[in-house]
Structures are given as C-alpha cells and as structure tokens.
Scaffold this active site. Structure first.
Site, PDB file in Angstrom:
ATOM      1  N   GLY A   1     -35.439   3.730   0.966  1.00 18.54           N
ATOM      2  CA  GLY A   1     -34.640   2.782   0.203  1.00 18.54           C
ATOM      3  C   GLY A   1     -34.550   1.438   0.891  1.00 18.54           C
ATOM      4  O   GLY A   1     -35.392   1.086   1.734  1.00 18.54           O
TER       5      GLY A   1
ATOM      6  N   ARG B   1     -18.388  12.055   4.435  1.00 24.06           N
ATOM      7  CA  ARG B   1     -19.275  11.217   3.632  1.00 24.06           C
ATOM      8  C   ARG B   1     -18.463  10.600   2.506  1.00 24.06           C
ATOM      9  O   ARG B   1     -17.802  11.314   1.744  1.00 24.06           O
ATOM     10  CB  ARG B   1     -20.410  12.042   3.032  1.00 24.06           C
ATOM     11  CG  ARG B   1     -21.378  12.652   4.031  1.00 24.06           C
ATOM     12  CD  ARG B   1     -22.297  13.634   3.328  1.00 24.06           C
ATOM     13  NE  ARG B   1     -21.526  14.720   2.722  1.00 24.06           N
ATOM     14  CZ  ARG B   1     -21.984  15.486   1.736  1.00 24.06           C
ATOM     15  NH1 ARG B   1     -23.184  15.288   1.229  1.00 24.06           N
ATOM     16  NH2 ARG B   1     -21.216  16.468   1.251  1.00 24.06           N
TER      17      ARG B   1
ATOM     18  N   LYS C   1     -19.806  12.036  18.036  1.00 20.78           N
ATOM     19  CA  LYS C   1     -19.699  11.263  16.790  1.00 20.78           C
ATOM     20  C   LYS C   1     -20.746  10.158  16.733  1.00 20.78           C
ATOM     21  O   LYS C   1     -21.474  10.006  15.742  1.00 20.78           O
ATOM     22  CB  LYS C   1     -18.289  10.664  16.686  1.00 20.78           C
ATOM     23  CG  LYS C   1     -18.110   9.610  15.605  1.00 20.78           C
ATOM     24  CD  LYS C   1     -18.258  10.169  14.217  1.00 20.78           C
ATOM     25  CE  LYS C   1     -17.906   9.102  13.177  1.00 20.78           C
ATOM     26  NZ  LYS C   1     -18.055   9.599  11.807  1.00 20.78           N
TER      27      LYS C   1
ATOM     28  N   THR D   1     -13.125   6.471  15.000  1.00 27.56           N
ATOM     29  CA  THR D   1     -14.374   6.487  15.765  1.00 27.56           C
ATOM     30  C   THR D   1     -14.243   5.501  16.918  1.00 27.56           C
ATOM     31  O   THR D   1     -14.096   4.298  16.703  1.00 27.56           O
ATOM     32  CB  THR D   1     -15.562   6.108  14.867  1.00 27.56           C
ATOM     33  OG1 THR D   1     -15.640   7.042  13.788  1.00 27.56           O
ATOM     34  CG2 THR D   1     -16.862   6.140  15.657  1.00 27.56           C
TER      35      THR D   1
ATOM     36  N   CYS E   1     -19.893   3.242   8.641  1.00 29.05           N
ATOM     37  CA  CYS E   1     -20.163   3.995   9.880  1.00 29.05           C
ATOM     38  C   CYS E   1     -21.461   3.613  10.563  1.00 29.05           C
ATOM     39  O   CYS E   1     -21.458   3.170  11.714  1.00 29.05           O
ATOM     40  CB  CYS E   1     -20.171   5.501   9.577  1.00 29.05           C
ATOM     41  SG  CYS E   1     -18.559   6.168   9.127  1.00 29.05           S
TER      42      CYS E   1
ATOM     43  N   LYS F   1       0.835  -1.198   0.000  1.00 29.51           N
ATOM     44  CA  LYS F   1       0.000   0.000   0.000  1.00 29.51           C
ATOM     45  C   LYS F   1       0.876   1.257   0.000  1.00 29.51           C
ATOM     46  O   LYS F   1       0.598   2.208  -0.744  1.00 29.51           O
ATOM     47  CB  LYS F   1      -0.931  -0.004   1.211  1.00 29.51           C
ATOM     48  CG  LYS F   1      -1.898   1.178   1.229  1.00 29.51           C
ATOM     49  CD  LYS F   1      -2.717   1.222   2.509  1.00 29.51           C
ATOM     50  CE  LYS F   1      -3.754   0.138   2.564  1.00 29.51           C
ATOM     51  NZ  LYS F   1      -4.686   0.368   3.732  1.00 29.51           N
TER      52      LYS F   1
ATOM     53  N   GLU G   1     -14.130  12.305  12.893  1.00 31.71           N
ATOM     54  CA  GLU G   1     -14.344  12.711  11.508  1.00 31.71           C
ATOM     55  C   GLU G   1     -15.831  12.601  11.162  1.00 31.71           C
ATOM     56  O   GLU G   1     -16.558  11.787  11.717  1.00 31.71           O
ATOM     57  CB  GLU G   1     -13.490  11.849  10.565  1.00 31.71           C
ATOM     58  CG  GLU G   1     -13.684  10.337  10.679  1.00 31.71           C
ATOM     59  CD  GLU G   1     -14.872   9.825   9.883  1.00 31.71           C
ATOM     60  OE1 GLU G   1     -15.342  10.545   8.983  1.00 31.71           O
ATOM     61  OE2 GLU G   1     -15.330   8.705  10.178  1.00 31.71           O
ATOM     62  N   PHE G   2     -16.248  13.459  10.209  1.00 33.07           N
ATOM     63  CA  PHE G   2     -17.624  13.449   9.731  1.00 33.07           C
ATOM     64  C   PHE G   2     -17.624  13.473   8.204  1.00 33.07           C
ATOM     65  O   PHE G   2     -18.211  14.349   7.576  1.00 33.07           O
ATOM     66  CB  PHE G   2     -18.393  14.654  10.285  1.00 33.07           C
ATOM     67  CG  PHE G   2     -18.475  14.688  11.785  1.00 33.07           C
ATOM     68  CD1 PHE G   2     -19.447  13.962  12.459  1.00 33.07           C
ATOM     69  CD2 PHE G   2     -17.583  15.447  12.525  1.00 33.07           C
ATOM     70  CE1 PHE G   2     -19.524  13.992  13.846  1.00 33.07           C
ATOM     71  CE2 PHE G   2     -17.653  15.500  13.907  1.00 33.07           C
ATOM     72  CZ  PHE G   2     -18.629  14.767  14.572  1.00 33.07           C
TER      73      PHE G   2
END
Length: 433
Positions: free
Chosen positions: A256, A154, A207, A122, A263, A35, A151-152
């Site tokens: 949906g 998307r 969070k 988290t 998350c 990586k 963190e938030f």
C-alpha cells in the site's frame, strides 16, 4: 478490584471500559471538563466500533465512572494505570514523557496504602525507573510498585483485541505486584490467554520491538511491490506465497501507500533514538522509517503519472483519509502527504471518508469534503482510493464511471481486480500488480 485510569484517550478509554466489563470498578480521569461531561452522558470522543455501547452499559451498571480530579479514585485504587499521550518530541523524535511524569507526581500526592502504578502508555526503556524515582522522592513513606503493561490494541478492533488478546505482557519486579496484576487479568485466564511476566525494562522494550517488526513487514512488502511493477510480477501472489510459510505468516503483508497511525511512526522513531543513545543502532528500523517516509510522497508521483504527468487544474476524487479503516485517526495518515503533494502539483481535491472528516478538516486545507463516494466522484478527472474502508470494496463501477469526467482510477490498496475495473472502461493503476 478498584482501578484508576489516568487518561481517556484511545488506550485509556478502551482499557478502562473493558476492565469495567470484566467486573472491576474503574474510574477514568481526564482534566478536560467537556470530555468528561460527554463520557458521563454516554458519548465517546473517539471513533471505535462498539465502544459507545460498552461505555454506556458499564456506566449504567455502576462499574465505570469518570472524573476530572484523580484524588479520590487514586486513594481508593488497588492499581492506577497511566494511559496518557506520549507523542514524538519535536527535534529529536524521542517520546515526550511530560504527561507521564506529571501523572506520576499527582499519583504520589494522592495514593494511600499499597498501590500498583501501571505504565499503560507506550514509553521508552527505563521510563518505569523514572516513574518509581518520582513517586519515591515525593512520598518516601509510600508502599507501591511500578509495573509496565504495554497495550497491543489495533484501532478498529480494539475491544476484541483487549478481551481476546494474543498475549498480555507484564513487567513487574516484585511478587506482590505480580499478584495484583494476575487478579486484574484473571478473567482472561478462562480464555487461556498467555500472560508473560518479565522484568519492567524487558516489557517496555517488547512493545517497541513488536511494532518495529510489524512496520518492517509492511515496508518489506511495499519494496517488493515496487520490484513487482518493474519485472511484471504480482505482489499479492508474492505475499501469499511468502505468507504461507508459517515462520513468516500472512499478516501485515498487504502492499500500500505506507504505514501511519498513532503507533508505528512514533514508536519506530523512538526506538531508533533509544538504540543510538544506547550504542546499539537499530539500522533496519532506521531504514524502515526512511523508506516509509519516502513512499508516502512517491504515491503522489504515481497518481500524477497515471494522469499523464500533469494534474494542473484537474479534479481528483480521494476516497479514504484516515490511516486505516474503522477509525477516525488521522495521525501520520498517508493522505496527509499525498494530498498536499497533489495540490502543489496544481490538482483540485475532493474527498470523502466515512469517519475521518472532522479530524481531516483540521489538517488539510483547500479540500472539498463530500458525504459519499459517488458525490465525491462527480465530475472528477481521476479517483484515488487511499484507505480500504468496507464502503469502497463493492462500488458500482458503472455508476462511478458515469459520474466522472475522466477514467483514471488509482487503487493504492489493491481492493479491486485489474481486469474487472478495466472492463468498465477505467484506466486502472494499482500497487505492485
């Protein structure tokens, strides 16, 4: 400032690249040699729009580096971010903090001078206390502070979320640590980003509470969709009517097949376990988890019913496998419940996803993967839309109908207008309409 970012997963790589783009010097550390070699050469191991170019630019300009050993980076760092995985632990649903605690031990051995250790992963309430104890025990001579900075992001919009966030949350117990964090996030002051400084435990809970609330909104509108189907109402209009109330808002009110991803499933489960152990059970969240798990399986029954109650020997074309568009993330994706249930009922599955095939092949068996939506539909008895990729929003319905053997379309994301699809000869089924 000099930053060490431990972990080059989704959170670590996006955060590290964005901090570097702010002008800080960032070293991202990962123990995976392959990586790190990929990242050094300009490749990225995850699918996130724009991330490859962001990484390449900051590597080229000397602000972003990658390493397999953290010693040098941590020794020179003003702040060390822990951004390792915290998967759900088998058996009890708690967040597995093994990687966090290991990182804390390694940081303790390497740090030199005052260092702010930041939990970006988290983690449950009280994890910062544990990290502080680990470091203090290993290095009683060290001068450091442990901070929570959840963190938030998307998936699919992570870079914009990082650079133009709704808010930044920092849980710090000392003014010295807060000063370092202010300097790290100083570029966001120009955008007048709200930065909430609070206690470490409060930050950790924010969070989980935020993700649990959003998961509840999704689950609420999904239950309203079921009700709409029974009483002849339209869930999209219900959602609009509810969302126009500024106390509620319109986001996360799209019916949906249930929520998935890295998350919501993990964080809701961890929060319910923490709440029960604290003697304050979060019953709304517990119910949300149960309803969401049931809903994914119910979507397979919906598809079978649309096909007349029997899918044995029939071919179903599935468009979209990832839990949401603009990502290759398959974690807890609804497709992982829906497809095996359809296979168990005797269906043959052909699938296409613009980015998720590589990950999907690891998790799904006996699926024929194709390279486009029309090839996927060729000869199929039914077509099912599970993920609302942009590529699926304006399909040539006549071409699609001509390619298929059957005429059933099940749209689990309500992408299309029922009258329009039916005018092309489809038997069309959607959610809550």
């Amino acid at each position: 400032m000099r930053i060490a970012m431990i972990g080059t997963g989704y959170v670590g790589l996006v955060s590290g690249a964005c901090f570097a783009d702010f002008g800080h010097h960032v070293t991202c550390i990962d123990k995976n040699d392959e990586k790190v070699a990929m990242l050094r050469s300009g490749g990225v191991p995850i699918y996130e729009p724009g991330l490859d170019l962001l990484v390449q630019r900051n590597v080229r300009e000397g602000r972003l580096e990658f390493a397999t050993d953290l010693t040098d980076a941590v020794r020179d760092a003003d702040a060390v971010f822990i951004a390792v995985g915290t998967p759900s632990r088998r058996g009890d649903g708690h967040a597995d903090l093994t990687y966090v605690y290991t990182a804390a031990e390694e940081i303790a051995a390497a740090m030199d001078g005052y260092t702010v250790v930041v939990n970006k992963s988290t983690v449950p309430v009280g994890t910062g206390d544990e990290v502080q104890d680990i470091i203090a025990k290993a290095r009683p001579d060290a001068e450091f502070a442990v901070v929570s900075n959840p963190e938030f992001l998307r998936e699919g919009a992570a870079i914009d979320d990082f650079k133009r966030p709704d808010r930044v949350v920092v849980g710090a117990e000392t003014e010295k640590a807060r000063t370092v964090m202010r300097e790290i996030y100083r570029p966001l002051f120009l955008n007048e980003t709200p930065i909430l400084f609070t206690s470490r435990r409060t930050s950790e809970l924010i969070k989980y509470a935020a993700n649990a609330f959003l998961a509840m909104k999704i689950t609420f509108i999904n239950e309203m969709a079921d009700l709409c189907e029974q009483v002849g109402a339209n869930v999209q209009e219900v959602a609009r009517g509810v969302g126009l109330d500024n106390r509620i808002g319109s986001k996360f009110l799209n019916a949906g097949p249930g929520y998935g991803g890295s998350c919501f499933p993990k964080d809701t489960l961890a929060l319910t376990r923490t709440a029960r152990e604290a003697g304050a059970p979060a019953r709304l969240i517990e119910t949300t988890v149960e309803i969401n798990d049931t809903r994914k399986r119910a979507m397979a029954d919906k598809i079978v019913k649309a096909m007349g109650g029997d899918v044995s020997g029939k071919t179903i074309a599935v468009l979209g496998l990832t839990f949401k568009p603009n990502t290759d993330d398959m974690r807890d994706a609804p497709s992982l419940d829906i497809i095996p249930a359809l296979q168990k009922a005797g269906a043959k599955i052909r699938a296409f996803d613009p980015a998720g095939r590589h990950e999907a092949e690891k998790l799904l068996t006996d699926v024929e993967f194709t390279s486009g939506p029309y090839l996927c539909a060729e000869g199929a008895d039914a077509l099912v839309i599970i993920t609302e990729w942009n590529e699926f929003r304006a399909l040539a319905l006549d071409r699609l109908k001509d390619a298929m053997s059957g005429k059933v379309m099940v749209d689990l994301r309500n992408i299309y207008t029922p009258d329009d699809v039916r005018s092309h000869g489809f038997d069309y089924v959607s959610v809550g309409r």
